[in-house]
Design a protein around this motif. Structure first.
Motif, mmCIF file in Angstrom:
data_model
loop_
_atom_site.group_PDB
_atom_site.id
_atom_site.type_symbol
_atom_site.label_atom_id
_atom_site.label_comp_id
_atom_site.label_asym_id
_atom_site.label_seq_id
_atom_site.Cartn_x
_atom_site.Cartn_y
_atom_site.Cartn_z
ATOM 1 N N VAL A 1 0.815 -1.222 0.000
ATOM 2 C CA VAL A 1 0.000 0.000 0.000
ATOM 3 C C VAL A 1 0.844 1.266 0.000
ATOM 4 O O VAL A 1 0.338 2.357 0.258
ATOM 5 C CB VAL A 1 -0.954 0.043 1.220
ATOM 6 N N TYR B 1 -0.440 4.735 -1.047
ATOM 7 C CA TYR B 1 -1.910 4.770 -1.062
ATOM 8 C C TYR B 1 -2.415 5.932 -0.217
ATOM 9 O O TYR B 1 -1.886 6.174 0.864
ATOM 10 C CB TYR B 1 -2.473 3.477 -0.443
ATOM 11 N N PHE C 1 -1.291 0.445 8.575
ATOM 12 C CA PHE C 1 -1.273 0.961 7.205
ATOM 13 C C PHE C 1 -0.262 2.104 7.070
ATOM 14 O O PHE C 1 0.438 2.208 6.065
ATOM 15 C CB PHE C 1 -2.673 1.430 6.778
ATOM 16 N N ALA D 1 -4.566 -3.882 -0.475
ATOM 17 C CA ALA D 1 -4.486 -3.329 0.884
ATOM 18 C C ALA D 1 -4.858 -4.381 1.918
ATOM 19 O O ALA D 1 -4.192 -4.518 2.954
ATOM 20 C CB ALA D 1 -5.399 -2.110 1.011
#
Lengths: 94, 491
Positions: free
Chosen positions: B257, B260, B288, B470
């Motif tokens: 990711v 992102y 994340f 993701a």
């Protein structure tokens, strides 16, 4: 009350359902809470919003072509009564 | 063979490399089902003999060196509102108790074309209306993590059988969260694809503008693999996608990711969200960030008005779709009647359950003369506004993250007498259907009591590939997905 028993019975008639008066009373109460919640839509300004526009939709209709359904017997699987090769249904025209 | 914990990928590779046969897989799975199913109630119909026959065909193909489908020998459980040729499809309703479809839904055809094996039909809320699976006309489903609790709904059976090791793959349908919410409650991966990506032909309609079929699996990779098989244009579904090219969701799944842009709605930590869920979501958001994603707060109110719009539109469409069940041609028919109205009214009153009747009534009311503008028209406008809001956000962001549910799996019977309370549990999932977007729920942690917590990853139209990348990255970080309920590990 936002909706009374008579109104519930009227809607039931339209929906082809039957409720005893006791059931209708219970439903009127449940509707009260649900319709009360629906009031929340009043708080959102929607004057400038249109319902979804047609040009956004990309799908198109296909050609309507007849296709042979191979196994005809399958089509009669869920039929309750047959007579002389026809499906027999209850009388629907008075 | 530890069939209960095996993924689709392990099964299909094992069969291909002849470590075991498809017949061994099916036999082991039915042994598992016989042991666990009486406690869970996830299946309405099982097809052991048919499944074994299919397994023999797959094994013969392997012996003969023939080309194998992508899901060769993989057992699949199908929600009981998806038509299966020759296998009873009940919608968990007395109305269709004896209904045997004359054809396969397109998704079932696609699975069969890839040599998957249909093992049974899963329990659900009647006509997919409900969030706890307590509306099945036949039996309730129990949550494999704690059998006193509900598995969620309406695809409760589909989620429970995957969680309990009774199928590596199941199909569900999602109208307002019916794949994602039970996936969250049962600790499995569930995807609601973009409206139109997967054909609805053969799915018995609840609310046609919201319904979408999707897979429930143990891992994100399995989800990607299943979506590859299920997706694509279908001339039999006028709303199925025409222009999007078929994607391989496995390609680049491990890309991560990095870079992102992820949006977190400011209001999601609103009152009513369970604290343990909030904590688990925050922890995942941190992950994340560590993985290189840019996380920002976004302005996206999640409101009661949206929930109202959802219940008005879905009920209105349901009242129209379910008008076909009238006792004339197929399905349940009342015994004693004189006139046509009496036939229809008695048939419907006797065969529909309480929640289905409530939604039909609500929908009929919202569409009836004098109320159309106040309810249905307003709800449609609100729907358009929601869609525009999301479209605007996805111009800048790759993903939006929210919880899947505001609460942990609740106790059986806890909310059954309060329909409004039950509806409020769908607050995070219904918007996605209204906006026609894809969203995936996956496990992101457990409560102190050991109940699964689901995180929802939402993407723009047809960006299932981004969502899956993701989800895969988070799964790799968390390493949760193979854990199955205690005491159910051994056959």
């Amino acid at each position: 009350m936002k909706i009374n028993v008579e109104e519930v019975q009227h809607i039931a008639k339209l929906a082809k359902l039957r409720f005893t008066n006791e059931e209708a009373e219970k439903m009127a109460k449940e509707f009260d809470s649900i319709l009360g919640h629906f009031q929340s839509m009043e708080e959102v300004p929607l004057e400038d919003t249109k319902t979804s526009s047609k040009e956004e939709i990309k799908t198109v209709l296909r050609k309507d072509e007849a296709v042979i359904f191979e196994d005809k017997a399958k089509l009669f699987r869920n039929v309750k009564q047959m007579r002389d090769g026809y499906i027999q249904v209850p009388k629907i025209i008075e | 063979m530890q069939i209960a914990t095996m993924t689709i990928d392990e099964i299909r590779v094992g069969i291909r490399e002849q470590k075991f046969t498809a017949q061994e897989v099916v036999k082991a799975l039915f042994q598992r089902i016989k042991k666990v199913e009486p406690e869970i109630g996830g299946y309405i119909t099982l097809c052991e003999e048919d499944a074994l026959q299919q397994a023999i065909i797959v094994d013969e193909k392997i012996k003969a060196g023939e080309k194998l489908g992508k899901l060769a020998g993989v057992p699949v459980a199908v929600k009981d509102n998806i038509c299966t040729d020759g296998i009873r499809t009940t919608c968990a309703s007395k109305m269709l108790e004896d209904f045997i479809p004359p054809y396969d839904a397109t998704v079932v055809k696609k699975l069969k074309a890839e040599d998957a094996i249909i093992i049974g039909k899963t329990n659900m809320d009647e006509f997919a209306m409900g969030s706890s699976n307590e509306n099945s006309a036949f039996k309730i489903v129990k949550n494999p993590w704690d059998t006193k609790r509900v598995p969620g709904g309406s695809s409760g059976g589909s989620a429970a059988v995957v969680a309990a090791g009774m199928a590596p793959l199941s199909l569900g349908s999602d109208t307002g969260g019916s794949i994602r919410q039970p996936a969250a409650f049962c600790g499995v991966v569930g995807l609601k694809p973009t409206y139109g990506l997967v054909s609805r032909f053969g799915l018995i309609a609840f609310a046609s503008s919201l319904d979408q079929i999707g897979p429930l699996t143990r891992t994100v990779k399995d989800c990607a693999l299943s979506l590859e098989v299920l997706q694509g244009n279908d001339p039999m579904d006028g709303t199925s996608v025409k222009e999007v090219k078929t994607k391989s969701y496995l390609d680049g799944l491990e890309e991560g990711v990095k870079g992102y842009k992820i949006g977190i709605p400011k209001g999601f930590l609103q009152k009513g969200l369970n604290e343990e869920i909030a904590k688990a979501i925050e922890d995942s958001i941190e992950k994340f960030k560590e993985l290189g994603a840019i996380v920002e707060e976004i302005d996206l109110p999640i409101t009661d008005a949206e929930l109202s719009a959802y219940y008005i539109i879905s009920s209105a469409e349901a009242s129209s779709n379910l008008a076909r069940f009238d006792g004339v041609r197929y399905g349940y028919r009342t015994e004693d009647f004189q006139k046509l109205d009496e036939l229809m009214e008695k048939t419907r009153t006797e065969a529909f359950g309480g929640e289905v009747k409530r939604r039909i009534m609500l929908g009929t009311y919202a569409l009836s003369s004098g109320y159309y503008d106040a309810y249905y028209n307003k709800a449609q406008k609100l729907r358009e506004k929601i869609r525009q809001q999301y479209q605007e956000i996805f111009k800048t962001y790759d993903l939006i993250i929210t919880p899947t549910t505001p609460s942990l799996p609740f106790l059986c019977g806890e909310k059954v007498n309060d329909p409004m309370e039950m509806y409020l549990g769908d607050i995070y999932t219904i918007n996605i259907n209204l906006a026609k977007l894809p969203a995936l729920s996956m496990p992101c942690g457990f409560s102190k009591e050991g109940l699964p917590i689901g995180i929802q990853l939402i993407g723009g139209e047809y960006t299932e590939d981004k969502i899956l990348k993701a989800a895969f990255a988070l799964e790799e970080e968390l390493k949760l997905s193979t854990i199955i309920p205690e005491g159910k590990e051994e056959i």
